[in-house]
Scaffold this active site. Structure first.
Site, PDB file in Angstrom:
ATOM      1  N   ARG A  45       0.771  -1.382   0.082  1.00  0.00           N
ATOM      2  CA  ARG A  45      -0.075   0.123  -0.608  1.00  0.00           C
ATOM      3  C   ARG A  45       0.577   0.998  -0.234  1.00  0.00           C
ATOM      4  NH1 ARG A  45      -2.952   3.054   3.618  1.00  0.00           N
ATOM      5  NH2 ARG A  45      -0.999   2.481   5.441  1.00  0.00           N
ATOM      6  N   GLU A  54      -4.879   0.995 -10.337  1.00  0.00           N
ATOM      7  CA  GLU A  54      -4.457   1.209  -9.026  1.00  0.00           C
ATOM      8  C   GLU A  54      -5.513   0.004  -8.077  1.00  0.00           C
ATOM      9  OE1 GLU A  54      -3.498   5.460  -7.765  1.00  0.00           O
ATOM     10  OE2 GLU A  54      -1.968   3.990  -6.539  1.00  0.00           O
TER      11      GLU A  54
HETATM   12 ZN   LIG Z   1       0.273   3.714  -6.205  1.00  0.00          ZN
END
Ligand SMILES: [Zn+2]
Length: 336
Positions: A69, A282
């Site tokens: 992340r 994403e």
């Molecule tokens: Zn990213």
């Protein structure tokens, strides 16, 4: 094959991020961190099957180039020691996801960066992730201070130890900041896009591509403001007598398609050569809602590419061919 070159493990088991909080609290208190938590394979499977794998299947994509992340990298927290332990824990978890789902995920590493600490300290982690885990790239944070920009620009020799490793291993870097601790810059609304734009501009004004002709960078989020302002950058390159912008950057810089509406994708594909565009969404990431104008998720970027007036061959480059070219180790990992 449809390769999404930009995905993060935003759904990791709760105890993973929980340990990070404990680690930083312990650091503040001057104490050693607690032992790392136990995470079972079943817990990892659960987060992926109901998360990124489900979305891959719904949207018809095949493989995600997967990294920890991004906002969670938190290079501005703790110090070089905490960054090292956290990067190691995050990359190990990505390796476990890729080992459990080898058809669907290939790893990219986060680096143990800290503001004003030489990136030279990232070398062992790069070697470990590429040599030991089979990762195919790294995320390089141009601003480990989290929105205060305390390190030299990416063109400075400060960064060269990482560039040397990238060329040695034939791995690209995605220029990707982490969370902002500067309240004037919202993490995903401005800091990310600022990081993309600043990173591009720093590199175009540098000797990096002369010193490392084979090096490759991906500027995510559609290149920040760059494609929209391509004329400005062309003009700046011309005024600075740097030559043609396309000659200057297009052998080394690539843009992903994390742009969350069709007009933005149309502009990207019109301005940037097809050979320099890599498919990405994403997911599951910064923008998770459904666009009421289309009835589809904003980050379902495949739908936009499908609608572009490009030939099937050009779309195949965006969806697959360019990723295989930019991530030099990727085809070997896929074949395996
Ligand atoms: Zn990213």
């Amino acid at each position: 094959m449809i390769i999404d070159c930009h995905g993060h493990y935003t759904t990791s088991p709760r105890q993973h991020e929980g340990w990070r909080n404990e680690q930083i609290e312990a650091h503040k208190a001057g104490k050693p961190p607690p032992p790392r938590p136990m995470i079972t394979d079943d817990e990892i499977r659960e987060t992926i099957v109901g998360g990124q794998l489900k979305v891959q299947r719904e949207r018809g994509t095949d493989l995600t180039i997967f990294s920890p992340r991004a906002a969670g990298m938190g290079h501005h927290l703790g110090d070089a020691t905490t960054s090292e332990a956290w990067a190691s824990a995050c990359n190990e978890l990505i390796h476990r996801v890729c080992s459990l789902f080898p058809q669907n995920f290939v790893g990219v590493a986060m680096l143990p960066q800290s503001a004003r600490v030489s990136p030279r300290n990232c070398i062992p982690e790069i070697d470990r992730c590429v040599g030991g885990y089979g990762f195919v790239g790294v995320n390089l944070n141009p601003d480990p201070s989290g929105g205060h920009w305390q390190d030299p620009p990416l063109g400075d020799r400060y960064w060269y130890p990482v560039y040397e490793k990238m060329v040695e291993h034939d791995i690209p870097a995605m220029i990707h900041v982490s969370a902002s601790c500067n309240p004037t810059h919202h993490t995903t609304g401005s800091h990310y896009l600022n990081g993309d734009t600043a990173g591009f501009n720093q590199l175009m004004n540098s000797s990096v591509f002369k010193d490392f002709p084979a090096i490759k960078f991906i500027i995510p989020h559609g290149g920040g403001a760059v494609p929209y302002h391509w004329g400005r950058y062309r003009g700046l390159a011309q005024d600075a007598k740097l030559g043609l912008l396309s000659d200057l950057v297009l052998n080394n810089i690539f843009f992903d398609t994390c742009v969350y509406h069709l007009p933005g994708q149309e502009l990207l594909a019109k301005v940037i050569p097809v050979d320099n565009i890599l498919f990405a969404s994403e997911m599951i990431g910064a923008v998770r809602g459904v666009d009421p104008e289309t009835g589809h998720h904003y980050d379902d970027t495949k739908r936009y590419i499908d609608q572009l007036p490009l030939s099937a061959a050009d779309k195949a480059k965006i969806f697959e061919g360019n990723a295989r070219r930019v991530y030099g180790r990727l085809s070997r990992v896929i074949d395996k």
